[in-house]
Motif scaffolding. Sequence first.
Motif, PDB file in Angstrom:
ATOM      1  N   LEU A   1       0.830  -1.206   0.000  1.00 53.84           N
ATOM      2  CA  LEU A   1       0.000   0.000   0.000  1.00 53.84           C
ATOM      3  C   LEU A   1       0.863   1.256   0.000  1.00 53.84           C
ATOM      4  N   ARG A   2       1.944   1.237   0.784  1.00 56.22           N
ATOM      5  CA  ARG A   2       2.847   2.386   0.851  1.00 56.22           C
ATOM      6  C   ARG A   2       3.527   2.633  -0.498  1.00 56.22           C
ATOM      7  N   ASN A   3       3.832   1.553  -1.202  1.00 59.91           N
ATOM      8  CA  ASN A   3       4.466   1.697  -2.513  1.00 59.91           C
ATOM      9  C   ASN A   3       3.484   2.233  -3.552  1.00 59.91           C
ATOM     10  N   LYS A   4       2.232   1.808  -3.451  1.00 58.08           N
ATOM     11  CA  LYS A   4       1.233   2.279  -4.405  1.00 58.08           C
ATOM     12  C   LYS A   4       0.842   3.731  -4.169  1.00 58.08           C
ATOM     13  N   VAL A   5       0.845   4.142  -2.910  1.00 55.25           N
ATOM     14  CA  VAL A   5       0.484   5.529  -2.561  1.00 55.25           C
ATOM     15  C   VAL A   5       1.653   6.121  -1.775  1.00 55.25           C
TER      16      VAL A   5
ATOM     17  N   SER B   1      -8.423   9.152  -2.528  1.00 55.50           N
ATOM     18  CA  SER B   1      -8.976   8.251  -3.547  1.00 55.50           C
ATOM     19  C   SER B   1      -8.042   7.066  -3.795  1.00 55.50           C
ATOM     20  N   ASP B   2      -6.726   7.342  -3.884  1.00 63.10           N
ATOM     21  CA  ASP B   2      -5.764   6.253  -4.075  1.00 63.10           C
ATOM     22  C   ASP B   2      -5.696   5.355  -2.837  1.00 63.10           C
ATOM     23  N   PHE B   3      -5.833   5.979  -1.670  1.00 64.14           N
ATOM     24  CA  PHE B   3      -5.827   5.233  -0.409  1.00 64.14           C
ATOM     25  C   PHE B   3      -6.994   4.239  -0.382  1.00 64.14           C
ATOM     26  N   LYS B   4      -8.137   4.700  -0.774  1.00 60.80           N
ATOM     27  CA  LYS B   4      -9.323   3.852  -0.797  1.00 60.80           C
ATOM     28  C   LYS B   4      -9.157   2.694  -1.792  1.00 60.80           C
ATOM     29  N   HIS B   5      -8.608   3.005  -2.964  1.00 58.91           N
ATOM     30  CA  HIS B   5      -8.414   1.970  -3.985  1.00 58.91           C
ATOM     31  C   HIS B   5      -7.422   0.915  -3.488  1.00 58.91           C
ATOM     32  N   GLY B   6      -6.342   1.357  -2.831  1.00 60.49           N
ATOM     33  CA  GLY B   6      -5.353   0.415  -2.317  1.00 60.49           C
ATOM     34  C   GLY B   6      -5.910  -0.457  -1.212  1.00 60.49           C
ATOM     35  N   LEU B   7      -6.763   0.099  -0.358  1.00 62.42           N
ATOM     36  CA  LEU B   7      -7.349  -0.679   0.734  1.00 62.42           C
ATOM     37  C   LEU B   7      -8.337  -1.711   0.210  1.00 62.42           C
ATOM     38  N   ARG B   8      -9.000  -1.429  -0.884  1.00 60.21           N
ATOM     39  CA  ARG B   8      -9.915  -2.411  -1.459  1.00 60.21           C
ATOM     40  C   ARG B   8      -9.171  -3.664  -1.915  1.00 60.21           C
ATOM     41  N   GLN B   9      -7.938  -3.476  -2.359  1.00 60.95           N
ATOM     42  CA  GLN B   9      -7.136  -4.624  -2.737  1.00 60.95           C
ATOM     43  C   GLN B   9      -6.598  -5.342  -1.500  1.00 60.95           C
ATOM     44  N   LEU B  10      -6.352  -4.581  -0.448  1.00 59.23           N
ATOM     45  CA  LEU B  10      -5.827  -5.162   0.784  1.00 59.23           C
ATOM     46  C   LEU B  10      -6.929  -5.872   1.571  1.00 59.23           C
ATOM     47  N   PHE B  11      -8.169  -5.367   1.448  1.00 53.41           N
ATOM     48  CA  PHE B  11      -9.318  -5.967   2.129  1.00 53.41           C
ATOM     49  C   PHE B  11     -10.372  -6.340   1.077  1.00 53.41           C
ATOM     50  N   PRO B  12     -10.134  -7.375   0.323  1.00 52.08           N
ATOM     51  CA  PRO B  12     -11.087  -7.745  -0.749  1.00 52.08           C
ATOM     52  C   PRO B  12     -12.445  -8.133  -0.184  1.00 52.08           C
ATOM     53  N   GLY B  13     -13.485  -7.694  -0.872  1.00 45.25           N
ATOM     54  CA  GLY B  13     -14.841  -8.045  -0.472  1.00 45.25           C
ATOM     55  C   GLY B  13     -15.410  -7.194   0.641  1.00 45.25           C
ATOM     56  N   GLN B  14     -14.680  -6.154   1.074  1.00 43.03           N
ATOM     57  CA  GLN B  14     -15.161  -5.301   2.157  1.00 43.03           C
ATOM     58  C   GLN B  14     -15.335  -3.864   1.653  1.00 43.03           C
ATOM     59  N   ASP B  15     -16.327  -3.197   2.209  1.00 45.91           N
ATOM     60  CA  ASP B  15     -16.570  -1.803   1.849  1.00 45.91           C
ATOM     61  C   ASP B  15     -15.592  -0.905   2.592  1.00 45.91           C
ATOM     62  N   ILE B  16     -15.040   0.075   1.900  1.00 49.74           N
ATOM     63  CA  ILE B  16     -14.068   1.008   2.468  1.00 49.74           C
ATOM     64  C   ILE B  16     -14.625   2.425   2.361  1.00 49.74           C
ATOM     65  N   ASP B  17     -14.608   3.131   3.457  1.00 45.03           N
ATOM     66  CA  ASP B  17     -15.067   4.524   3.485  1.00 45.03           C
ATOM     67  C   ASP B  17     -13.956   5.383   4.095  1.00 45.03           C
ATOM     68  N   VAL B  18     -13.422   6.320   3.323  1.00 42.58           N
ATOM     69  CA  VAL B  18     -12.300   7.150   3.770  1.00 42.58           C
ATOM     70  C   VAL B  18     -12.814   8.528   4.178  1.00 42.58           C
ATOM     71  N   LEU B  19     -12.462   8.931   5.389  1.00 36.91           N
ATOM     72  CA  LEU B  19     -12.830  10.245   5.902  1.00 36.91           C
ATOM     73  C   LEU B  19     -11.621  11.170   5.854  1.00 36.91           C
ATOM     74  N   VAL B  20     -11.846  12.413   5.393  1.00 37.34           N
ATOM     75  CA  VAL B  20     -10.775  13.405   5.296  1.00 37.34           C
ATOM     76  C   VAL B  20     -11.127  14.575   6.206  1.00 37.34           C
ATOM     77  N   PRO B  21     -10.383  14.798   7.268  1.00 40.72           N
ATOM     78  CA  PRO B  21     -10.712  15.889   8.194  1.00 40.72           C
ATOM     79  C   PRO B  21     -10.817  17.250   7.520  1.00 40.72           C
ATOM     80  N   GLN B  22      -9.932  17.535   6.546  1.00 38.46           N
ATOM     81  CA  GLN B  22      -9.952  18.849   5.916  1.00 38.46           C
ATOM     82  C   GLN B  22     -11.268  19.101   5.203  1.00 38.46           C
ATOM     83  N   GLN B  23     -11.796  18.081   4.539  1.00 39.33           N
ATOM     84  CA  GLN B  23     -13.076  18.239   3.852  1.00 39.33           C
ATOM     85  C   GLN B  23     -14.205  18.474   4.856  1.00 39.33           C
TER      86      GLN B  23
END
Length: 399
Positions: A89-93, A238-260
Amino acid sequence: MSGGSQTFRDLIHDVRTNLRTLGKRAVLTLLGVVMGSCSVVALINIGHNAAEEAAAIFQGMGVDTLVAQVSNAADTRQTSPLPAGITQLRNKVPDLVNIAPVALMGNSVTFKGRDISIQLIGSTPPLKQALGLEVHEGRFLSEFDDQATHAVIGRQLADELSSAGTPVRIGDTLRVQHALFQVIGVLHPRFASAIAPFDPNTSMFIPLQGVSRLQAWAPVTHVFARAPGARPIGSVASDFKHGLRQLFPGQDIDVLVPQQIIDGLSQQNRTFTYLLAALAGISLITSGVGVMNVMLMSIAQRRREIGLRMAMGARPRDIRNLFMIEALTLTTFGALTGAILGVGLALIYARVSGWSFALSPMSVPLGIGSAIVVGMFFGLYPALSASRLQPVEALREDE
């Protein structure tokens, strides 16, 4: 006094004399302006400080922090991402640093016979930097604690466990279910972040692998990371979410951004502040009507005086200016007094609410300016009415 040769000093003297003549009516009008200006300044400052306080809750964790929530589907039994997965994940993002998976579970801890319900956090050492945690005593978890039964506790939890008369010290043992954990650190007190799913002050942190000592299936519920680079954090998320989907296959991922969230919160608070200012404007309009009523009553009582001034050579604009300056004097003094009172009330409200007080830059100018503008607007009609009186009619009606 000759109206045609009247100096500004003479005009001010006449205004002071006329305001004293108004007596209680002038005082009541002045109070209306004071309350109107006070309402504007106080409400704007209260709204401003409420926005600052709410934003501080989010900013306490850092605006460059990302929090990913993992759904943990029932048919998925992956307890934690492998170290190789985190490296991938660190290499991808490459914009991400301090990536820390978290397994969150409710439990209870026992110390010296005292049992307290807690949030148990299984995680890795990078969580300290990801959340901006500070150690008050001892140290935080390290990579050498993966297989150890070590624990770091929040300051409030340490105080609650110590309330039995025996303080919790570094090296003491805490029992969670059937497992024993040794305290290696106590965190420094801090604001609870509204975006984090737990309060560090009341939580107990153990190595992620240590969660398996308490239950067979210890799913990762969240993944924290930071994106301190110059790249837009939305793109990194967005890249973080995409990488986590590969790390956790079959699970929903929701990324929260404090700045937003902070940006959205700021927009909502601005709307709320405008609403408060609009409500305060109603009281200003009410005070403006009071100014107009007093000026109209003053003109009705001074028709003979106005007629004499015009008969002696005063021009319509001199009469108009006389009453406009009276209105300006009333509203200016009331606006200044109300602004001071409004700041004081906002300060008291902040202290009572436990907030840190910060003066809104626009509150005082807006409070004073709006009160003066409203007073002058409602004072214009009486002044123009007075300037349009005919000397002969004014003198005849007063006989």
